[in-house]
Enzyme design. Structure first.
Site: not given
Ligand SMILES: Cc1ncc(COP(=O)(O)O)c(C=O)c1O
Ligand SMILES: Cc1ncc(COP(=O)(O)O)c(C=O)c1O
Lengths: 388, 144, 388, 144
Positions: A71-72, A151, A179, A199-201, A237, A325
């Site tokens: 989500g962020t 949230n 949310q 956001s999936a989680h 990727t 806190c």
């Molecule tokens: C040298 C290099 N840098 C960056 C990446 C990007 O990594 P990622 O696919 O985890 O974003 C890759 C592979 O895709 C890579 O081989």
């Molecule tokens: C309203 C809202 N927006 C954004 C986020 C951020 O999502 P994520 O933690 O997947 O980055 C959250 C939860 O953390 C949320 O509750």
């Protein structure tokens, strides 16, 4: 001791069915979806299947969805994307003081780069007034960003009404629906949004994956630069197992939504009623009815949130608080302050968010345990004394 | 379930669960009142002094787990100490006695130190045995 | 038909041990690491354990590691982070024309925002000359970014030497070590880097997680704005299973590194030798010895890469090419062009990258199959004719 | 393992695996030469014409799977057609006959169309039966 998880708005357990769906994509169909050999294409196919499931749930076209790391990232992508893409048109953003940190801090980061941001007021229940949106629009306004549901205190905003205003004014409209998607019906056309974060989680999918809906035709500079994944909108990727899990979670959410909605609303109301009955000097934060169906947020006079949380944890209950806190800053929740709460009341807030595994018994248990905890803490509170 | 949260040491949790010396002292010889509702920590510390020795100490605290535990610990540490000796109790001593505090909670120990100093000053002023020293300003809403 | 995977540089299968380590964090220890209840703290503990494993492998301190969603985010974070943080000091970046898209496109995005970027030349083997780095430095230079080893043709750059130059000039130095961490020894102090990018899925960890090493004391504006995760350096709910998997993968890599290095170097050299012997008009791309131990990149005259790939796929072999045709742009690999290759030769490139499951038999099989494929395609090549 | 890659249709893969009409025609009546090594696609198309009917067609192609398949398909489509009829074969017809092409590969079908047009023009010019028409420029390295 049994553990009662009442913090589903913070994160949810990944559904076992979701984990099952993900597993083959770690070890078996592990190919890079950008590869042309069949082995990579299989992974690509799985991504596209997930994409159409997510799109389907929110009434979007598959091509309008960009998978992200959560989500962020979706919020950063949407807000910075519109700001950087439309610099020549204007530099004014309208948002609220109750956005999630992801929206809030992104806007602040843009303010430091010269963007002007209007934070609309909210009423004591956390509601934005669409008329205020209309009034805040200037000829420099390039984006309106208002979250779908908060949230922390659960208030659901009048997104469809704001959507109409945004459309009339031809201004991009983003909503953070992290949310709501998977919990209540969300339709990008009914809401009239151009950009929507997920956001999936938060819906029994895995952590580390989310999506941004980008209405067809919307120009948006990429946030993550690099390879040509996601139709060049988001490099890196693809997190294939995560995306597949997201798709499966969406599918399950769709199936169970109506039933869960009814069940959770009932439990929520049971908890609200019980708390207000059994603890004096307590108040519900957020709107009574325009409210997430799983959210209970109360402020307990004279006691601080973290100390309640710790005591609840000792009794096996997981909840959350807007008290500073519990985080690494000391100011209490800006969301609760925006409702007009005093700092003491904001520090004294407790949030229970319900989910799939909760039953009436859990509610009864909280109602049994919490009054004792409050009594114990009040006995050592200097605030209570000073009011005697 | 583990009984002890890994955020806090066992000792902190022990004091949090069973705080010592909660309450007020009737006719105390000194009261310290520190903290700020904005920051979410308010401490009141009461002392009873006899022949320059702190014979009793109690507290009331609105605050997080660390605030309660440090309040409890500082009242324990101070009892039986001379006023001069008590003035030497630093926030680090309080934190140490608790088996350490997470960095973001160190400000609570500072608050406890200040509450103690403030109570002692109050005693010194009332008893006219010394001139009032200015105690340090309350901790700002900022992590030390 | 057996499948022979020879594209480990594109991505690796997640090690079964890694999947096993991840599983509990989906359903069991699923708490949000930011939560203060014990349940969230357990997840936090798991993250910190993973962090120290990763830090340990590269000679860093735990606090110097920030988990990201992958290598691309690490590159974006490092490069944009330094650029935005140091705007007042200067606006000049030194990099190479052979960086991964993640570095390259990030630099280009900054160029569009007024940053000046110097792309150093590389020699015909892909090597950067440290003297050229020295010469390119101006009083406006704020960052040097040179990848540790190139993902396409495998050349390993003289990072430690460049590190010395950067340190003397007090300029931040970033390296993309996505292809080296976990495969060959990487030590941030020996290399003298301030920032170093990693990605888990290149070392038998899960997709969608990576890290950026940020040397203590380095000021870096966040790339993802929002919550206070990762010591406020990278917002978003942590991908706990992914991070745990990354940690476990790093641990396994460390255990097996020496043995695998020897085994893969042998297989690589067998494949290079075999290809050069059995196919005429073929050349090795990249440096012969300063080379990733699992990388074989050749250009085959007169034939195009994708058509070779497809034929290999039909025989069960997964490989990759720098031919444009395998991506959605049509220009061939800018990396190979930077070595001075003609467009035809760049289009005619094939990359085999070896890994854990490969054996001598796989090499023999490729050496048996590829010459026939090349012969078949050459028979229909207009380029060959034109040289008769 | 699936025999057919999902990137391409079955038909494309069939023509890729067994391309029809590979080779050159000795003394052709028209040659089309299109493409550009920078873009990675070069096609040569040969035609034999008798009584305004294309009686044979062959190709040589340097290029990706789609380039080879479209070359093969266009030579199949053109055989037996009149010169006028052949000029009406569009790139879409070639792509359709192959069961479709991925969007990023549509430019290959355009190249096939151009190769054909170019060969026919060559024939028309040589046979002086028409004035040379300018055939369209080679596809730029850009996806249509
Ligand atoms: C040298 C290099 N840098 C960056 C990446 C990007 O990594 P990622 O696919 O985890 O974003 C890759 C592979 O895709 C890579 O081989
Ligand atoms: C309203 C809202 N927006 C954004 C986020 C951020 O999502 P994520 O933690 O997947 O980055 C959250 C939860 O953390 C949320 O509750």
């Amino acid at each position: 001791m049994r553990r009662i998880y009442l913090d589903y708005a913070a994160t949810t357990p990944t559904h076992p069915e979701v984990v099952k769906a993900m597993l083959p994509y770690f070890t078996d169909v592990f190919g890079n979806p950008s590869s042309i050999y069949s082995y990579g294409q299989e992974a690509k196919g799985a991504i596209e299947e997930a994409r159409s499931k997510v799109a389907d749930l929110i009434g979007a076209q598959s091509e309008e969805l960009v998978f992200t790391s959560g989500g962020t990232e979706a919020d950063n992508f949407a807000i910075k994307g519109v700001a950087y893409t439309n610099e020549h048109k204007g530099n004014h953003i309208i948002t609220t003081p109750i956005e999630h940190h992801a929206g809030m801090e992104t806007c602040k980061s843009l303010e430091r780069r010269g963007v002007r941001v209007t934070y609309l007021p909210v009423d004591e229940h956390g509601l934005v007034d669409p008329d205020n949106v209309r009034r805040a629009i200037t000829d420099k306004t390039i984006l309106i960003s208002v979250m779908h549901a908060n949230n922390e205190m659960g208030t659901i905003e009048p997104i469809a009404e704001i959507g109409k205003i945004a459309r009339e004014a031809r201004i991009y409209f983003h909503t953070d629906a992290v949310q709501t998607v998977g919990h209540i019906p969300v339709d990008v056309n009914e809401l009239g949004v151009d950009l929507l974060s997920m956001s999936a989680h938060k819906l029994y999918g895995p952590k580390g994956v989310g999506a941004l809906y980008v209405r067809g035709g919307t120009k948006l500079l990429p946030f993550m630069h690099g390879g040509e994944q996601e139709r060049r909108r988001r490099a890196s990727t693809e997190n294939v197992p995560g995306i597949v899990g997201f798709g499966r979670a969406i599918e399950l959410a769709k199936q169970e939504m109506d039933e869960e909605a009814e069940r959770l609303t009932y439990l929520r109301d049971q908890l609200i009623k019980g708390l207000l009955e059994r603890i004096d000097h307590i108040r519900l934060n957020g709107h009574l009815t325009k409210r997430l169906l799983n959210n209970v947020n109360v402020s307990v006079d004279f006691v601080e949130g973290e100390s309640m949380l710790l005591n609840l944890d000792l009794e096996g209950i997981c909840a959350s608080t807007g008290s500073a806190c519990s985080s690494s800053s000391l100011e209490p929740s800006y969301v609760l302050l925006a409702l007009g709460l005093s700092p003491e009341l904001a520090h004294g807030s407790l949030r229970f968010t319900l989910g799939r595994e909760n039953t009436s018994k859990d509610i009864d248990y909280v109602l049994e345990v919490l009054p004792k905890i409050v009594a114990k803490l009040r006995a050592m509170s200097p605030l209570l004394k000073s009011r005697r | 379930m583990r009984d002890v949260l890994s955020l806090y040491s066992e000792k902190v949790m022990e004091h949090f669960k069973n705080p010592r010396n909660v309450g007020e002292i009737e006719n105390p010889d000194g009261i310290g009142h520190v903290g700020n509702p904005v920051c979410g920590d308010i401490m009141e510390l009461y002392i009873k002094v006899k022949d320059e020795v702190i014979v009793d100490a109690k507290f009331k605290t609105f605050g997080c787990g660390a605030a309660i535990a440090t309040s409890s610990m500082v009242t324990e540490l101070v009892k039986g100490k001379t006023v001069e000796g008590a003035l030497k109790i630093s926030n680090h001593a309080v934190a140490e006695a608790l088996g350490g505090l997470p960095p973001i909670k160190m400000h609570c120990s500072l608050l406890a130190e200040e509450a103690l100093k403030s109570a002692i000053e109050d005693y010194l002023t009332k008893s006219k045995k010394g001139k009032a020293r200015r105690h340090k300003e309350n901790a700002k809403c900022k992590i030390q």
